[in-house]
Design a protein around this motif. Structure first.
Motif, short mmCIF file in Angstrom:
data_model
loop_
_atom_site.label_atom_id
_atom_site.label_comp_id
_atom_site.label_asym_id
_atom_site.label_seq_id
_atom_site.Cartn_x
_atom_site.Cartn_y
_atom_site.Cartn_z
N LYS A 160 2.92 11.56 50.92
CA LYS A 160 4.35 11.52 50.04
C LYS A 160 4.30 12.65 49.19
CE LYS A 160 4.58 8.89 45.91
NZ LYS A 160 4.70 9.56 44.76
N HIS A 190 -0.29 5.87 49.11
CA HIS A 190 -1.45 5.43 48.87
C HIS A 190 -1.31 4.01 48.27
CE1 HIS A 190 -0.56 6.68 44.53
NE2 HIS A 190 -1.57 5.73 44.19
N TYR A 191 -0.34 3.53 48.04
CA TYR A 191 0.01 1.96 47.60
C TYR A 191 -0.52 1.31 48.50
CZ TYR A 191 1.48 2.25 42.46
OH TYR A 191 1.22 2.39 41.09
N LYS A 194 -4.12 0.16 48.64
CA LYS A 194 -4.58 -0.94 47.53
C LYS A 194 -4.76 -2.35 47.91
CE LYS A 194 -1.98 1.34 43.92
NZ LYS A 194 -3.05 2.17 42.97
N GLU A 228 3.02 2.53 33.53
CA GLU A 228 1.51 3.45 33.45
C GLU A 228 1.46 3.99 31.87
OE1 GLU A 228 0.76 6.19 36.81
OE2 GLU A 228 2.93 6.36 36.71
N ARG A 235 0.78 17.78 35.38
CA ARG A 235 1.83 17.97 36.54
C ARG A 235 3.12 17.89 36.13
NH1 ARG A 235 2.04 12.68 38.99
NH2 ARG A 235 2.77 13.26 40.77
N ASP A 247 9.41 9.61 42.08
CA ASP A 247 8.13 9.90 42.24
C ASP A 247 7.59 8.38 42.34
OD1 ASP A 247 5.73 11.14 41.28
OD2 ASP A 247 5.37 10.15 39.64
N MET A 248 7.99 7.29 41.78
CA MET A 248 7.41 6.17 41.82
C MET A 248 8.48 5.15 42.74
SD MET A 248 4.50 5.80 40.40
CE MET A 248 4.64 3.97 40.24
N HIS A 252 6.60 3.76 46.49
CA HIS A 252 5.78 2.83 45.97
C HIS A 252 6.55 1.50 45.70
CE1 HIS A 252 2.85 5.89 45.77
NE2 HIS A 252 3.24 6.36 44.61
N LYS A 339 6.36 5.83 32.53
CA LYS A 339 5.13 6.32 32.06
C LYS A 339 4.85 6.43 30.71
CE LYS A 339 4.38 9.47 36.00
NZ LYS A 339 3.12 9.15 36.54
N LYS A 344 -1.47 0.03 31.66
CA LYS A 344 -1.18 0.12 32.93
C LYS A 344 -0.80 -1.47 33.50
CE LYS A 344 -2.07 2.11 37.20
NZ LYS A 344 -1.27 3.20 37.91
N GLN A 371 -2.00 -4.60 39.62
CA GLN A 371 -3.06 -3.79 38.87
C GLN A 371 -2.68 -4.03 37.38
OE1 GLN A 371 -3.14 0.59 40.58
NE2 GLN A 371 -1.18 0.31 40.26
N GLU A 409 -8.35 3.72 47.65
CA GLU A 409 -7.15 3.33 48.48
C GLU A 409 -7.41 4.45 49.85
OE1 GLU A 409 -5.41 3.07 44.11
OE2 GLU A 409 -5.41 4.89 45.24
C1 BG6 Z 1 1.76 8.82 42.41
C2 BG6 Z 1 2.73 9.66 41.51
O1 BG6 Z 1 2.28 8.66 43.73
O2 BG6 Z 1 1.43 7.66 41.96
C3 BG6 Z 1 2.24 9.45 39.91
O3 BG6 Z 1 2.98 10.79 41.97
C4 BG6 Z 1 1.65 8.11 39.57
O4 BG6 Z 1 2.97 10.10 39.14
C5 BG6 Z 1 0.72 7.62 40.55
O5 BG6 Z 1 0.98 8.40 38.47
C6 BG6 Z 1 0.40 6.14 40.32
O6 BG6 Z 1 -0.55 5.69 41.07
P1 BG6 Z 1 -1.63 4.50 40.90
O7 BG6 Z 1 -2.41 4.37 41.81
O8 BG6 Z 1 -2.25 5.02 39.68
O9 BG6 Z 1 -0.90 3.26 40.34
#
Ligand code: BG6
Length: 482
Positions: A160, A190-191, A194, A228, A235, A247-248, A252, A339, A344, A371, A409
């Motif tokens: 993504k 990538h979520y 996890k 976060e 970025r 983004d999130m 995710h 953010k 986190k 998390q 992940e």
């Molecule tokens: C990414 C976002 O997809 O996921 C980032 O682009 C974000 O902005 C990140 O910080 C968060 O991933 P994780 O695995 O750290 O929760």
């Protein structure tokens, strides 16, 4: 002993000189190698535009693997023998993304390497796109055109963001479909790699007790939080264009939400799971009213290099959604993400309905911590001595992986690609459905300019997000840390 991949394969990383490759992909390949998962016949190639010698590239690879292993959260120890064995299979090819001749040369390079390694050219070829979405298309096209025969097993992994909205995502998928079959495409969020996120499905699939609870009729609300500590850092240029909603939230958080609320299919294959996830994502709804959305920006954001002057880009987003299904009627879904906050924290809290005589007590809650702690617990009221108190009497074991099993992940997901398993990937229709709800919210925000609430860095959550609650007794349930 871990399950081994027995078929030889080629693994190409496009954009091999970039950050994503160094941060995620090289360490993931190293992690899989340290679990001795790889066959002896494999070829790993970094493809990128920069000029680099084989040695320079191999050094980059080793450095990132080492750095990742030395990170405090890493569960994979660095090992010289593993890297020495792996690095022999690692090569570099420098080429443009939009030149077909470079792709022809690259395929010849693979033949040359295979000869040098004294192996047949592996049939399985995994290509991972560690490049900005703007170059997805030329690579996809040239890779397909340069291919000599369709007899190989070419798999494409894209991460993504998939497009910028529903319509551009549709165009991207249409473009992909001109060259590839859907089963060749792995769409990665990538979520979904996890372990804690994967556990939601595993737990639901195997425990009827959880599925019985997760019915809209029994639930009064759901709250999903993804806070976060980090800000936008280097970025900033990219983030300022997209904002936290795309983004999130777009992938995710809608995925977490779908996993909690979807129907569990009887046929436990990837296709059936995708179909059910898509169904619930398509039913997500947002009522376009100012009271249903909150956007914020952390203090000092506008001064960051790369951020536009007077930028209104949101670094915090909270909303109230609903699911347009009879069974979920009247159940608000609260989602918040941001953010530069105190810590986190990624969690889902499911709050259950109460009966009239339970008026003055806390509701039961099912809490899924994703998390940094990875656990699931249930809050119940019980008798303690003379009083009834709110206690956590059902706390499960950690839902994380344990010890040596723990992979990053991306390593989990790359392993799935190698095994040709798609359960933890997205489908085109799911992505379109989550863009649809995201576009609805963004359209509302573009029409009705909402105030961008400035919040101090390190806040627990920005003041004002409680305004989303319109019913008495509703509030953001904060989870105590360890
Ligand atoms: C990414 C976002 O997809 O996921 C980032 O682009 C974000 O902005 C990140 O910080 C968060 O991933 P994780 O695995 O750290 O929760």
């Amino acid at each position: 002993m871990f399950e081994k991949i027995t078929s030889p394969f080629i693994f190409t990383i496009f954009g091999a000189s970039g950050d994503l490759a160094k941060l995620k992909i090289f360490p993931s390949l190293f992690a899989l190698a340290s679990q001795k998962r790889f066959p002896k016949d494999l070829i790993i190639i970094g493809y990128a535009r920069s000029k680099k010698t084989q040695e320079e590239f191999r050094n980059d690879f080793i450095k990132s693997a080492k750095k990742a292993c030395e990170h405090k959260d890493s569960k994979i120890p660095y090992c010289e023998t593993t890297i020495n064995n792996l690095i022999k299979h690692v090569h570099y090819f420098s080429g443009q993304y939009d030149e077909l001749e470079d792709f022809d040369a690259y395929l010849e390079f693979i033949e040359f390497i295979a000869k040098k390694q004294k192996i047949h050219i592996p049939k399985i070829h995994i290509t991972y796109f560690s490049v900005p979405p703007s170059v997805f298309q030329p690579i996809l096209q040239n890779l397909a055109l340069a291919r000599k025969s369709e007899k190989d097993d070419l798999r494409v992994v894209l991460e993504k963001p998939f497009g910028e909205d529903e319509s551009s995502a549709k165009k991207l998928f249409h473009f992909i479909s001109r060259f590839y079959r859907e089963d060749q495409i792995f769409l990665l969020d990538h979520y979904l790699g996890k372990t804690s996120v994967q556990s939601i499905l595993t737990l639901r699939h195997n425990n009827m007790i959880l599925n019985m609870l997760l019915k809209g009729r029994e639930i009064s609300s759901i709250q999903i939080t993804a806070h976060e500590e980090v800000g936008v850092e280097e970025r900033a240029g990219y983030f300022d264009e997209v904002g936290i909603i795309k983004d999130m939230f777009q992938s995710h958080l809608t995925q977490i939400l779908a996993m909690i609320t979807m129907s569990i299919p009887i046929t436990a294959d990837a296709q059936s799971f995708h179909r059910e996830k898509e169904a619930i994502l398509s039913a997500l709804d947002f009522s376009p009213r100012p009271a249903n959305v909150f956007i914020g920006q952390y203090e000092g954001y506008q001064k960051i290099k790369g951020v536009k002057k007077n930028s209104r880009t949101e670094t915090y987003f909270a909303t109230k959604l609903k699911i347009d299904r009879e069974t979920w009627y009247g159940v608000p879904i609260f989602v918040r993400t941001g953010k530069k906050l105190a810590k986190k924290l990624t969690t889902a809290v499911i709050e259950f309905k109460k009966l009239p005589f339970q008026k003055n007590i806390e509701p039961n809650r099912l809490i899924i911590e994703l998390q940094p702690r990875e656990m699931i617990h249930i809050k119940l009221i019980n008798q303690y001595g003379e009083s009834s108190e709110y206690h956590e009497i059902g706390t499960s074991e950690s839902i994380a992986c344990r010890g040596e099993d723990c992979l990053p992940e991306h390593a989990h997901l790359l392993l799935d690609v190698l095994k040709n398993e798609k359960l933890h990937f997205l489908s085109f229709p799911e992505i379109l459905a989550s863009w649809n709800i995201t576009d609805k919210i963004l359209y509302f925000l573009s029409r009705k300019k909402q105030p961008v609430h400035v919040y101090p860095k390190g806040s627990t959550s920005p003041p004002g997000i409680e305004e989303l609650f319109q019913k008495k007794g509703e509030y953001w349930f904060e989870i105590r840390g360890e």
